[in-house]
Design a protein around this motif. Structure first.
Motif, PDB file in Angstrom:
ATOM      1  N   PHE A 141       6.907  -3.094  15.361  1.00  0.00           N
ATOM      2  CA  PHE A 141       5.797  -2.871  14.438  1.00  0.00           C
ATOM      3  C   PHE A 141       4.481  -2.948  15.214  1.00  0.00           C
ATOM      4  CE2 PHE A 141       8.877  -4.812  11.320  1.00  0.00           C
ATOM      5  CZ  PHE A 141       9.074  -3.660  10.577  1.00  0.00           C
ATOM      6  N   PRO A 142       3.686  -1.879  15.216  1.00  0.00           N
ATOM      7  CA  PRO A 142       2.374  -1.936  15.870  1.00  0.00           C
ATOM      8  C   PRO A 142       1.313  -2.509  14.934  1.00  0.00           C
ATOM      9  CG  PRO A 142       2.774   0.281  15.089  1.00  0.00           C
ATOM     10  CD  PRO A 142       4.000  -0.526  14.739  1.00  0.00           C
ATOM     11  N   GLY A 151      -5.122   5.162  13.258  1.00  0.00           N
ATOM     12  CA  GLY A 151      -5.614   4.378  12.130  1.00  0.00           C
ATOM     13  C   GLY A 151      -5.649   2.892  12.415  1.00  0.00           C
ATOM     14  N   LEU A 152      -4.673   2.413  13.181  1.00  0.00           N
ATOM     15  CA  LEU A 152      -4.676   1.007  13.577  1.00  0.00           C
ATOM     16  C   LEU A 152      -5.860   0.712  14.482  1.00  0.00           C
ATOM     17  CD1 LEU A 152      -0.864   0.521  14.284  1.00  0.00           C
ATOM     18  CD2 LEU A 152      -2.159  -0.585  12.454  1.00  0.00           C
ATOM     19  N   SER A 153      -6.107   1.599  15.428  1.00  0.00           N
ATOM     20  CA  SER A 153      -7.235   1.400  16.347  1.00  0.00           C
ATOM     21  C   SER A 153      -8.573   1.460  15.621  1.00  0.00           C
ATOM     22  CB  SER A 153      -7.199   2.462  17.455  1.00  0.00           C
ATOM     23  OG  SER A 153      -6.046   2.310  18.256  1.00  0.00           O
ATOM     24  N   ALA A 154      -8.625   2.258  14.539  1.00  0.00           N
ATOM     25  CA  ALA A 154      -9.867   2.414  13.782  1.00  0.00           C
ATOM     26  C   ALA A 154     -10.051   1.344  12.705  1.00  0.00           C
ATOM     27  CB  ALA A 154      -9.917   3.790  13.138  1.00  0.00           C
ATOM     28  N   GLY A 155      -9.066   0.455  12.554  1.00  0.00           N
ATOM     29  CA  GLY A 155      -9.176  -0.602  11.555  1.00  0.00           C
ATOM     30  C   GLY A 155      -8.854  -0.163  10.147  1.00  0.00           C
ATOM     31  N   GLN A 156      -8.143   0.968   9.989  1.00  0.00           N
ATOM     32  CA  GLN A 156      -7.783   1.459   8.660  1.00  0.00           C
ATOM     33  C   GLN A 156      -6.524   0.791   8.119  1.00  0.00           C
ATOM     34  OE1 GLN A 156      -7.513   5.661   9.855  1.00  0.00           O
ATOM     35  NE2 GLN A 156      -9.245   6.093   8.503  1.00  0.00           N
ATOM     36  N   TYR A 157      -5.652   0.350   9.011  1.00  0.00           N
ATOM     37  CA  TYR A 157      -4.370  -0.236   8.627  1.00  0.00           C
ATOM     38  C   TYR A 157      -4.188  -1.595   9.300  1.00  0.00           C
ATOM     39  CZ  TYR A 157      -3.645   4.815   7.975  1.00  0.00           C
ATOM     40  OH  TYR A 157      -3.782   6.142   7.642  1.00  0.00           O
ATOM     41  N   ASP A 158      -3.333  -2.416   8.669  1.00  0.00           N
ATOM     42  CA  ASP A 158      -2.985  -3.718   9.237  1.00  0.00           C
ATOM     43  C   ASP A 158      -1.734  -3.653  10.093  1.00  0.00           C
ATOM     44  OD1 ASP A 158      -5.067  -5.254   7.848  1.00  0.00           O
ATOM     45  OD2 ASP A 158      -3.926  -4.776   6.036  1.00  0.00           O
ATOM     46  N   ILE A 159      -0.878  -2.648   9.831  1.00  0.00           N
ATOM     47  CA  ILE A 159       0.398  -2.562  10.538  1.00  0.00           C
ATOM     48  C   ILE A 159       0.956  -1.157  10.373  1.00  0.00           C
ATOM     49  CG2 ILE A 159       1.821  -3.282   8.564  1.00  0.00           C
ATOM     50  CD1 ILE A 159       3.465  -4.998  10.588  1.00  0.00           C
ATOM     51  N   GLY A 160       1.771  -0.742  11.337  1.00  0.00           N
ATOM     52  CA  GLY A 160       2.511   0.504  11.226  1.00  0.00           C
ATOM     53  C   GLY A 160       3.964   0.194  10.941  1.00  0.00           C
ATOM     54  N   VAL A 161       4.514   0.830   9.903  1.00  0.00           N
ATOM     55  CA  VAL A 161       5.894   0.549   9.494  1.00  0.00           C
ATOM     56  C   VAL A 161       6.712   1.827   9.652  1.00  0.00           C
ATOM     57  CG1 VAL A 161       7.394  -0.257   7.632  1.00  0.00           C
ATOM     58  CG2 VAL A 161       5.111  -1.246   7.923  1.00  0.00           C
ATOM     59  N   THR A 194      -2.082  -3.551   4.336  1.00  0.00           N
ATOM     60  CA  THR A 194      -2.166  -2.094   4.284  1.00  0.00           C
ATOM     61  C   THR A 194      -1.314  -1.541   5.416  1.00  0.00           C
ATOM     62  OG1 THR A 194      -4.411  -2.194   3.383  1.00  0.00           O
ATOM     63  CG2 THR A 194      -3.694  -0.088   4.321  1.00  0.00           C
ATOM     64  N   ALA A 195      -0.205  -0.885   5.046  1.00  0.00           N
ATOM     65  CA  ALA A 195       0.783  -0.444   6.031  1.00  0.00           C
ATOM     66  C   ALA A 195       0.830   1.074   6.106  1.00  0.00           C
ATOM     67  CB  ALA A 195       2.164  -0.990   5.669  1.00  0.00           C
ATOM     68  N   ALA A 196       0.725   1.609   7.306  1.00  0.00           N
ATOM     69  CA  ALA A 196       0.868   3.047   7.519  1.00  0.00           C
ATOM     70  C   ALA A 196       2.334   3.348   7.818  1.00  0.00           C
ATOM     71  CB  ALA A 196       0.003   3.496   8.687  1.00  0.00           C
ATOM     72  N   THR A 197       2.865   4.380   7.164  1.00  0.00           N
ATOM     73  CA  THR A 197       4.258   4.752   7.385  1.00  0.00           C
ATOM     74  C   THR A 197       4.367   6.263   7.518  1.00  0.00           C
ATOM     75  OG1 THR A 197       6.530   4.392   6.615  1.00  0.00           O
ATOM     76  CG2 THR A 197       4.880   4.967   4.941  1.00  0.00           C
ATOM     77  N   GLN A 198       5.574   6.748   7.769  1.00  0.00           N
ATOM     78  CA  GLN A 198       5.812   8.180   7.890  1.00  0.00           C
ATOM     79  C   GLN A 198       6.643   8.679   6.712  1.00  0.00           C
ATOM     80  OE1 GLN A 198       6.061  10.078  11.806  1.00  0.00           O
ATOM     81  NE2 GLN A 198       6.840   8.140  12.583  1.00  0.00           N
ATOM     82  N   ALA A 199       6.448   9.946   6.354  1.00  0.00           N
ATOM     83  CA  ALA A 199       7.160  10.514   5.211  1.00  0.00           C
ATOM     84  C   ALA A 199       8.584  10.915   5.567  1.00  0.00           C
ATOM     85  CB  ALA A 199       6.397  11.728   4.669  1.00  0.00           C
ATOM     86  N   GLU A 200       8.821  11.246   6.836  1.00  0.00           N
ATOM     87  CA  GLU A 200      10.119  11.789   7.221  1.00  0.00           C
ATOM     88  C   GLU A 200      10.514  11.293   8.601  1.00  0.00           C
ATOM     89  OE1 GLU A 200      13.631  14.207   6.848  1.00  0.00           O
ATOM     90  OE2 GLU A 200      12.199  13.419   5.410  1.00  0.00           O
ATOM     91  N   GLN A 201      11.050  10.074   8.654  1.00  0.00           N
ATOM     92  CA  GLN A 201      11.593   9.543   9.893  1.00  0.00           C
ATOM     93  C   GLN A 201      12.827   8.703   9.569  1.00  0.00           C
ATOM     94  OE1 GLN A 201       9.668   6.449  12.085  1.00  0.00           O
ATOM     95  NE2 GLN A 201      10.415   7.173  14.060  1.00  0.00           N
ATOM     96  N   PRO A 202      13.874   9.370   9.078  1.00  0.00           N
ATOM     97  CA  PRO A 202      15.085   8.619   8.747  1.00  0.00           C
ATOM     98  C   PRO A 202      15.742   8.097  10.020  1.00  0.00           C
ATOM     99  CG  PRO A 202      15.522  10.983   8.684  1.00  0.00           C
ATOM    100  CD  PRO A 202      14.045  10.817   8.903  1.00  0.00           C
TER     101      PRO A 202
END
Length: 292
Positions: free
Chosen positions: A227-228, A100-110, A49-57
């Motif tokens: 990657f966090p 979200g990473l600290s809360a255990g919602q995601y496995d990685i930030g992309v 489960t990866a958290a990402t951003q909508a607008e970070q080109p």
């Protein structure tokens, strides 16, 4: 007769069948070989489960259908493919990724997340996969070309970003204005709500191509993008993603993706973090570092 869970010669007929049943009951190596236990400890078994951003080109951009793309996304997708796991993306902002990473919602930030000392107290990081520059950006007609030119001016940054830290540290005379994401940040620059914004160099390059803006001042970044992952997450996942990025560097995949998104030379700091890049730059001298 007592049967121990040890290796024995093959037997014929009913004796062999009896032995097979006994070995199965004992939890033999056959069971271990066919185990379907998850490879990593993930939010969803078998899916990153990866958290990402909508607008970070050019690191991460989500299209109208919700599909993400970008340098960080491509690296993650290729790493997951090589590791034999799927990736499911969730869109949020920078603060949402870290929280979200600290809360255990995601496995990685992309995304392009700076691996700062402050953030390392909150999350774990892979070795940096990118190292760039910090740019102060104004409208195209702007005359500023040094940091003191922004004293007393409204200068924007994404809340919680390394660019916010840069303004506080290097532009203390400016009036910092925080925004939740880069979309709002650029919109305010274009409308005159702020006189300048501070972006990562690669992000700034992308916006300069599309908008009537210019890079007024450029500085080397103080840290790389990585990657966090959760601080208490699976260390094997972090280790394996790092290993796959190194493998992509060795087989040329990383350079191919880098050239897809960037034109700047690869920073010396990144080569120090990922020394396998040095060999690749012999074959790609156009990407060799030129800045001191």
């Amino acid at each position: 007769m007592h049967l121990s869970c040890t290796r024995r010669p093959l037997l014929a007929g009913t004796a062999a069948a009896a032995l097979l049943l006994a070995l199965t009951a004992c939890g033999s190596g056959i069971e271990a070989a066919n185990s379907t236990a998850p490879r990593y400890k993930l939010v969803q078994p078998g899916v990153i489960t990866a958290a990402t951003q909508a607008e970070q080109p050019p690191f991460a951009v989500v299209d109208a259908s919700g599909k993400p793309s970008g340098f960080a996304v491509d690296l993650m997708n290729e790493s997951a493919k090589r590791l034999g796991v799927k990736v499911q993306y969730k869109t949020t902002n920078l603060q949402g990724i870290l929280a979200g990473l600290s809360a255990g919602q995601y496995d990685i930030g992309v995304a392009g997340v700076g691996a700062t000392p402050e953030r390392k107290k909150q999350v774990a990081f892979t070795t940096p996969y990118y190292w760039g520059f910090t740019d102060v950006v104004t409208l195209k007609g702007g005359k500023q070309n040094k940091l003191p030119d922004f004293d007393g001016k409204r200068v924007g940054a994404v809340s919680g970003s390394v660019q916010e830290t840069f303004i506080n540290r290097e532009m203390s005379g400016a009036d910092l204005v925080k925004f939740k994401d880069q979309t709002a940040l650029i919109a305010q620059l274009l409308s005159g709500g702020v006189e300048a914004v501070v972006l990562g160099g690669a992000d700034a390059d992308e916006y300069v191509k599309k908008q009537p803006i210019r890079i007024a001042v450029e500085f080397d970044s103080l840290q790389g993008s990585a990657f966090p992952l959760p601080k208490d997450g699976d260390p094997e996942l972090l280790k394996d993603i790092d290993a796959q990025i190194d493998a992509m560097i060795e087989d040329g995949t990383y350079i191919k993706l880098y050239k897809k998104y960037f034109h700047d030379p690869i920073a010396r700091d990144l080569i120090m973090e990922r020394p396998k890049l040095a060999q690749q730059l012999i074959e790609h001298p156009d990407l060799a570092p030129t800045r001191d």
